[in-house]
Design a protein around this motif. Structure first.
Motif, short mmCIF file in Angstrom:
data_model
loop_
_atom_site.label_atom_id
_atom_site.label_comp_id
_atom_site.label_asym_id
_atom_site.label_seq_id
_atom_site.Cartn_x
_atom_site.Cartn_y
_atom_site.Cartn_z
N LEU A 41 15.31 39.58 -22.01
CA LEU A 41 14.59 39.17 -23.23
C LEU A 41 13.50 40.16 -23.61
CD1 LEU A 41 14.23 35.38 -22.36
CD2 LEU A 41 16.03 36.47 -23.72
N ALA A 42 12.88 40.78 -22.63
CA ALA A 42 11.82 41.76 -22.90
C ALA A 42 11.61 42.59 -21.64
CB ALA A 42 10.52 41.07 -23.30
N TRP A 43 11.09 43.80 -21.81
CA TRP A 43 10.87 44.67 -20.66
C TRP A 43 9.78 45.69 -21.00
CZ3 TRP A 43 11.83 49.93 -21.42
CH2 TRP A 43 12.56 50.25 -22.58
N ARG A 44 9.20 46.25 -19.97
CA ARG A 44 8.18 47.28 -20.12
C ARG A 44 8.26 48.27 -18.96
NH1 ARG A 44 7.70 45.22 -24.37
NH2 ARG A 44 5.82 44.83 -25.62
N LEU A 45 7.88 49.52 -19.22
CA LEU A 45 7.71 50.53 -18.17
C LEU A 45 6.22 50.79 -17.98
CD1 LEU A 45 10.38 53.31 -18.92
CD2 LEU A 45 10.50 51.50 -17.21
N SER A 46 5.84 51.14 -16.75
CA SER A 46 4.44 51.45 -16.46
C SER A 46 4.38 52.47 -15.33
CB SER A 46 3.67 50.19 -16.08
OG SER A 46 2.34 50.49 -15.68
N ILE A 47 3.32 53.27 -15.31
CA ILE A 47 3.13 54.22 -14.23
C ILE A 47 2.31 53.61 -13.09
CG2 ILE A 47 3.34 56.24 -15.72
CD1 ILE A 47 0.29 56.48 -15.67
N THR A 48 1.80 52.38 -13.28
CA THR A 48 1.04 51.69 -12.24
C THR A 48 1.56 50.26 -12.11
OG1 THR A 48 -0.67 50.81 -13.74
CG2 THR A 48 -1.02 53.03 -12.83
N LEU A 49 1.17 49.61 -11.00
CA LEU A 49 1.60 48.24 -10.75
C LEU A 49 0.54 47.22 -11.17
CD1 LEU A 49 3.44 48.45 -7.31
CD2 LEU A 49 4.38 47.63 -9.48
N GLU A 50 -0.15 47.50 -12.26
CA GLU A 50 -1.12 46.55 -12.79
C GLU A 50 -0.39 45.41 -13.51
OE1 GLU A 50 -4.29 46.85 -12.09
OE2 GLU A 50 -3.94 48.75 -11.07
N ALA A 51 -1.11 44.32 -13.77
CA ALA A 51 -0.49 43.14 -14.40
C ALA A 51 -0.28 43.31 -15.90
CB ALA A 51 -1.36 41.91 -14.14
N ALA A 52 -0.99 44.26 -16.52
CA ALA A 52 -1.01 44.33 -17.99
C ALA A 52 0.39 44.52 -18.59
CB ALA A 52 -1.93 45.47 -18.43
N PHE A 53 1.22 45.39 -17.99
CA PHE A 53 2.53 45.63 -18.61
C PHE A 53 3.45 44.43 -18.44
CE2 PHE A 53 3.67 46.60 -14.35
CZ PHE A 53 5.04 46.86 -14.22
N CYS A 54 3.24 43.64 -17.38
CA CYS A 54 4.01 42.40 -17.21
C CYS A 54 3.60 41.38 -18.28
CB CYS A 54 3.77 41.82 -15.83
SG CYS A 54 4.27 42.90 -14.47
N ILE A 55 2.32 41.28 -18.53
CA ILE A 55 1.82 40.34 -19.55
C ILE A 55 2.37 40.72 -20.92
CG2 ILE A 55 -0.25 39.51 -20.72
CD1 ILE A 55 -1.73 39.86 -18.03
N GLU A 56 2.41 42.01 -21.23
CA GLU A 56 2.94 42.45 -22.52
C GLU A 56 4.39 42.03 -22.68
OE1 GLU A 56 2.51 46.61 -23.06
OE2 GLU A 56 0.31 46.58 -23.06
N ALA A 57 5.20 42.17 -21.63
CA ALA A 57 6.60 41.77 -21.70
C ALA A 57 6.74 40.27 -21.91
CB ALA A 57 7.33 42.21 -20.43
N VAL A 58 5.94 39.48 -21.20
CA VAL A 58 5.99 38.02 -21.36
C VAL A 58 5.60 37.62 -22.77
CG1 VAL A 58 4.97 35.84 -20.61
CG2 VAL A 58 5.57 37.57 -18.92
N GLU A 59 4.54 38.23 -23.29
CA GLU A 59 4.08 37.88 -24.64
C GLU A 59 5.16 38.21 -25.68
OE1 GLU A 59 -0.77 38.38 -24.13
OE2 GLU A 59 0.43 40.08 -24.83
N GLU A 60 5.85 39.33 -25.49
CA GLU A 60 6.93 39.68 -26.42
C GLU A 60 8.07 38.66 -26.34
OE1 GLU A 60 10.49 42.94 -27.02
OE2 GLU A 60 8.64 43.60 -26.03
N ALA A 61 8.45 38.28 -25.13
CA ALA A 61 9.54 37.32 -24.97
C ALA A 61 9.18 35.97 -25.59
CB ALA A 61 9.88 37.15 -23.48
N LEU A 62 7.97 35.51 -25.37
CA LEU A 62 7.53 34.24 -25.96
C LEU A 62 7.52 34.31 -27.48
CD1 LEU A 62 4.56 33.40 -23.55
CD2 LEU A 62 6.78 32.25 -23.63
N ALA A 63 7.05 35.42 -28.02
CA ALA A 63 6.97 35.56 -29.48
C ALA A 63 8.36 35.62 -30.12
CB ALA A 63 6.16 36.81 -29.83
N ARG A 64 9.32 36.23 -29.44
CA ARG A 64 10.65 36.44 -30.04
C ARG A 64 11.62 35.29 -29.77
NH1 ARG A 64 12.98 42.35 -28.97
NH2 ARG A 64 14.46 41.51 -30.48
#
Length: 276
Positions: free
Chosen positions: A145-168
């Motif tokens: 449903l949504a995905w993101r790439l990141s150069i670090t294992l911070e939570a921010a890119f996971c949150i962005e993917a969740v927010e996109e999936a919820l919105a769509r």
């Protein structure tokens, strides 16, 4: 927070901030070419033998001619964000302020789209370096449903993917993850609780709880990542986007009665193939 042009010396600035003076001068070093090669090999071995810990992986690597110690293998595994997947007693305690939620999907029939979503992170090797891939997957249809790439294992890119999936795609009944620090973080949990989603977390080391997401990683890596060694993050992002369009729209799944994830998610029939 350290200002190299400030009137205060770096030593006094470090003392005022309560950090060591040595950390002011520290510059992180990228992994060596030898470590990157080991990490790529560990990644493949982990896909084939997900139950293998650092000791077993060291033995497998040594048998292939790699001279590496167990502790170094364990260090690289931590850097990659992987661990051996097997059921064991959960003796670890969550970080203060990080709540661990119970697993809600055991013996629960998942019979429709948006009943349960799952999310996970995997290590993504490139020709030089690596990134991390996070994806939100619909449990019933296997659709990404949504995905993101990141150069670090911070939570921010996971949150962005969740927010996109919820919105769509709206709100699922249940959202399942492992107990990784990204998924137990206060901001990640708030994203789900604000959307009134029930939170589910795998038991620590319980590989069966999220096995189909592990299968997704294996599919992506063997059908895309290992065939095309990307040389940059933008190139990796383009390659993953292209592959996931194919995965969602054209790749049939035996577990879905040979439907594609799109057909299962949107409840559309399989195409009728013309006779040869």
């Amino acid at each position: 927070m350290i200002d190299h042009n400030h009137a205060l010396s770096l030593t006094r600035q470090a003392r005022a901030l309560g950090i060591s003076r040595g950390s002011v001068y520290y510059l992180p070093r990228p992994p060596s070419a030898a470590d990157l090669a080991l990490m790529r090999r560990i990644d493949r071995l982990h896909l084939d033998y997900p139950f293998a810990g650092s000791r077993m992986l060291q033995g497998l690597l040594n048998a292939e001619g790699h001279s590496v110690g167990r502790r170094h293998v364990a260090t690289l595994m931590r850097k990659m964000g992987i661990e051996a997947l097997y059921r064991r007693p959960n003796t670890s305690k969550p970080t203060p302020g990080h709540k661990v939620y119970p697993y809600l999907l055991r013996n629960l029939p998942v019979i429709r789209p948006n009943q349960a979503w799952a999310m996970d992170i995997t290590y993504f090797p490139m020709a030089r370096g690596f990134v991390y891939l996070a994806a939100v997957v619909d449990w019933f249809s296997r659709r990404v449903l949504a995905w993101r790439l990141s150069i670090t294992l911070e939570a921010a890119f996971c949150i962005e993917a969740v927010e996109e999936a919820l919105a769509r795609y709206g709100t699922p009944d249940i959202f399942n993850t492992d107990q990784g620090s990204q998924f137990t973080s206060i901001d990640f949990i708030k994203t789900l609780t604000d959307a009134d989603v029930k939170i589910s977390m795998d038991g620590k080391g319980a590989w069966r709880d999220n096995v189909f997401v592990e299968r997704l990683w294996r599919t992506i890596k063997y059908e895309e990542v290992y065939l095309h060694a990307c040389t940059s993050v933008p190139e990796a992002r383009t390659a993953i986007a292209r592959y996931l369009i194919f995965y969602n729209t054209r790749r049939p799944h035996s577990s879905l009665d040979r439907k594609t994830p799109d057909q299962a998610y949107f409840n559309t029939p399989k195409p009728i193939l013309a006779a040869a």
